[in-house]
Design a protein around this motif. Structure first.
Motif, PDB file in Angstrom:
ATOM      1  N   VAL A 116       7.128  16.970 -11.236  1.00  0.00           N
ATOM      2  CA  VAL A 116       6.863  17.446  -9.628  1.00  0.00           C
ATOM      3  C   VAL A 116       7.154  17.896  -9.318  1.00  0.00           C
ATOM      4  O   VAL A 116       8.275  17.524  -8.180  1.00  0.00           O
ATOM      5  N   TYR A 117       7.084  19.205  -8.310  1.00  0.00           N
ATOM      6  CA  TYR A 117       7.627  19.737  -7.510  1.00  0.00           C
ATOM      7  C   TYR A 117       6.908  19.963  -6.005  1.00  0.00           C
ATOM      8  O   TYR A 117       8.153  20.953  -5.445  1.00  0.00           O
ATOM      9  N   ALA A 118       5.806  19.938  -5.885  1.00  0.00           N
ATOM     10  CA  ALA A 118       4.702  20.920  -5.396  1.00  0.00           C
ATOM     11  C   ALA A 118       3.783  19.143  -5.275  1.00  0.00           C
ATOM     12  O   ALA A 118       2.964  18.904  -5.525  1.00  0.00           O
ATOM     13  N   LEU A 119       2.912  18.849  -3.811  1.00  0.00           N
ATOM     14  CA  LEU A 119       2.100  18.320  -3.411  1.00  0.00           C
ATOM     15  C   LEU A 119       1.688  19.294  -2.146  1.00  0.00           C
ATOM     16  O   LEU A 119       1.817  19.476  -0.957  1.00  0.00           O
ATOM     17  N   GLY A 120       0.007  19.204  -2.309  1.00  0.00           N
ATOM     18  CA  GLY A 120      -0.777  19.517  -1.652  1.00  0.00           C
ATOM     19  C   GLY A 120      -1.182  18.059  -0.887  1.00  0.00           C
ATOM     20  O   GLY A 120      -1.623  17.531  -0.605  1.00  0.00           O
ATOM     21  N   GLN A 121      -1.974  18.955   0.598  1.00  0.00           N
ATOM     22  CA  GLN A 121      -2.901  17.853   1.318  1.00  0.00           C
ATOM     23  C   GLN A 121      -4.369  18.525   1.198  1.00  0.00           C
ATOM     24  O   GLN A 121      -4.684  17.373   1.030  1.00  0.00           O
TER      25      GLN A 121
ATOM     26  N   VAL B 132      -6.681  16.164  -1.055  1.00  0.00           N
ATOM     27  CA  VAL B 132      -6.782  15.992  -2.293  1.00  0.00           C
ATOM     28  C   VAL B 132      -6.911  14.216  -2.638  1.00  0.00           C
ATOM     29  O   VAL B 132      -6.480  14.020  -3.831  1.00  0.00           O
ATOM     30  N   THR B 133      -7.127  13.558  -2.442  1.00  0.00           N
ATOM     31  CA  THR B 133      -6.992  12.070  -2.329  1.00  0.00           C
ATOM     32  C   THR B 133      -8.002  11.483  -1.919  1.00  0.00           C
ATOM     33  O   THR B 133      -9.147  11.803  -0.830  1.00  0.00           O
ATOM     34  N   GLU B 134      -8.879  10.259  -2.845  1.00  0.00           N
ATOM     35  CA  GLU B 134      -9.784   9.414  -1.930  1.00  0.00           C
ATOM     36  C   GLU B 134      -9.805   8.170  -0.756  1.00  0.00           C
ATOM     37  O   GLU B 134     -10.740   9.160  -0.049  1.00  0.00           O
ATOM     38  N   ALA B 135      -8.834   8.056  -0.507  1.00  0.00           N
ATOM     39  CA  ALA B 135      -8.915   7.774   1.053  1.00  0.00           C
ATOM     40  C   ALA B 135      -8.503   8.659   1.898  1.00  0.00           C
ATOM     41  O   ALA B 135      -9.670   8.379   3.017  1.00  0.00           O
ATOM     42  N   GLY B 136      -8.161  10.026   1.700  1.00  0.00           N
ATOM     43  CA  GLY B 136      -7.798  10.787   3.324  1.00  0.00           C
ATOM     44  C   GLY B 136      -9.565  11.543   2.712  1.00  0.00           C
ATOM     45  O   GLY B 136      -9.792  11.689   4.052  1.00  0.00           O
ATOM     46  N   ALA B 137     -10.022  11.398   1.689  1.00  0.00           N
ATOM     47  CA  ALA B 137     -11.821  11.998   2.177  1.00  0.00           C
ATOM     48  C   ALA B 137     -13.016  11.296   2.526  1.00  0.00           C
ATOM     49  O   ALA B 137     -13.642  11.153   3.178  1.00  0.00           O
ATOM     50  N   ALA B 138     -12.081   9.629   2.683  1.00  0.00           N
ATOM     51  CA  ALA B 138     -12.701   8.988   3.001  1.00  0.00           C
ATOM     52  C   ALA B 138     -12.636   8.974   4.744  1.00  0.00           C
ATOM     53  O   ALA B 138     -13.460   8.209   5.154  1.00  0.00           O
TER      54      ALA B 138
END
Length: 424
Positions: free
Chosen positions: A131-136, A341-347
């Protein structure tokens, strides 16, 4: 000439500021580079940087924005000069190239596996099994239309669980065409000639037909994949859209749907607010059709990475972990309109939670998004695919166009055998 001098001066200034570290109230300074984006997203980044700096006493992040048009060149120039920033944004399709070239370091040691697992797969930049990168945030493509339009031709409203089949979609377009109201019932934004759009928008349709841009098992050849039987079926279907007058080769502008020229438009969540203003409660946001191998949409946007030469990757990792906290994912989503990009972020957002009016976009990305091939050959793949599809759109021989694309891709890979290896 003036623009070139200005660009060179800006890059030189940025490079001069990328000294390894500098004291800041006893803290270690970490330089951050990001591409210039909309004002709201820029402001959100600045706010998150300020909050990170205020939340701890060890690191001080200094954010710098670079013009998006010359961003890649700036990264390469900084790498050659040995003056890379510690933290930087990278566009998803470039992650493999940057990792292969030695610009990035893997994130595994700095971001917990549990955190990475919460991020939607298409927002995780991988290469060579690391893994080299992660999006928000990400984006999602959909079909936009209205309920009265579908009712006018007796078409059902598809769902995520029961999307249109390819045959249903074809029948719908032909009925709309025959009705006489729409000269070209479907808008595919083919006026945009950039390979980034053509690959992002149309390779998922190719994949839904059962093909792909390259054999992903090896990433060493497109032969038999991009020019195989499934790809030929896709190419002939795509060509027929224009031959039958179902899609305009080049819409005069991007407002065909809101001006009533097109009944359906295939585009991204960034248009949702305008379309809601136009259609109100009649607006439908629908999954693309399933052409036999499942619904597919493009995935992967700008992501966060740590440079290979960062002297304090643990600090950069702390910042990326901070960005992926639910409240911070939500803050960037609320500011930019991007899909969390995450369920917790979406909530935690106003739009993408379980009851939000844009929840469909989050569900689309989670269920159907496919990242573009993770290979340094991707720029060649994108250019070759776009050239082939534009030739097919204009009536060229489908097999010849796809064979030419395969030759371009395979020749590039053969000329660069090191693409298969990540540089240490």
């Amino acid at each position: 000439m003036w623009h070139r001098l200005l660009g060179s001066t800006m890059i030189a200034a940025m490079l001069s500021s990328c000294s390894a570290t500098a004291p800041h109230d006893g803290r270690t300074e970490l330089i951050l580079w990001r591409n210039q984006v909309g004002l709201q997203e820029e402001a959100a980044t600045a706010s998150l940087v300020a909050r990170f700096n205020a939340a701890q006493s060890k690191w001080h992040v200094v954010a710098q924005s670079l013009p998006q048009g010359g961003y890649s060149q700036s990264i390469v120039a900084a790498s050659l000069a040995g003056r890379m920033p510690c933290i930087m944004t990278v566009d998803s399709p470039t992650v493999a190239s940057y990792a292969w070239a030695g610009h990035l370091r893997p994130l595994d040691a700095y971001v917990p596996a549990t955190t990475i697992a919460e991020v939607g797969p298409a927002a995780v930049g991988r290469y060579g099994g690391r893994v080299y990168a992660l999006g928000q945030i990400d984006a999602a493509l959909a079909i936009f239309t209205t309920r009265p339009i579908l009712q006018s031709v007796g078409a059902r409203v598809p769902t995520l669980d029961r999307p249109w089949t390819g045959a249903e979609f074809q029948t719908l377009l032909e009925r709309l065409k025959a009705g006489g109201r729409y000269r070209y019932p479907l808008d595919l934004a083919t006026r945009d000639d950039k390979p980034s759009w053509w690959t992002y928008a149309f390779s998922p349709m190719l994949q839904s037909f059962g093909s792909d841009l390259i054999d992903r098992r090896t990433m060493t050849s497109a032969q038999g994949t991009l020019n195989g039987d499934a790809a030929l079926r896709f190419g002939r279907w795509f060509q027929a859209l224009f031959a039958k007058g179902l899609v305009n080769r080049k819409e005069p502008d991007e407002n065909g749907f809101v001006k009533g020229r097109s009944a359906l438009v295939y585009t991204g969540n960034w248009w949702a607010a305008d379309y809601r203003t136009y259609a109100g409660d009649d607006l439908l946001i629908l999954p693309p059709p399933d052409f036999g191998h499942g619904v597919k949409i493009g995935g992967g946007s700008w992501q966060w990475a740590i440079s290979r030469t960062c002297a304090h990757p643990e600090g950069a990792g702390a910042f990326i972990r901070f960005l992926l906290r639910p409240a911070n994912v939500a803050a960037m989503s609320d500011a930019s309109g991007g899909v969390p990009v995450t369920e917790a972020g979406a909530a935690a957002t106003t739009e993408f939670g379980p009851e939000g009016e844009s929840r469909v976009f989050y569900d689309l990305t989670r269920r159907f998004a496919v990242e573009r091939p993770s290979t340094p050959a991707f720029p060649t793949i994108a250019n070759a695919f776009t050239a082939a599809m534009r030739d097919i759109m204009d009536g060229g021989d489908v097999r010849d166009a796809l064979d030419d694309a395969v030759d371009d891709i395979d020749d590039t890979i053969a000329d660069n055998p090191g693409f298969a290896k990540v540089r240490s």
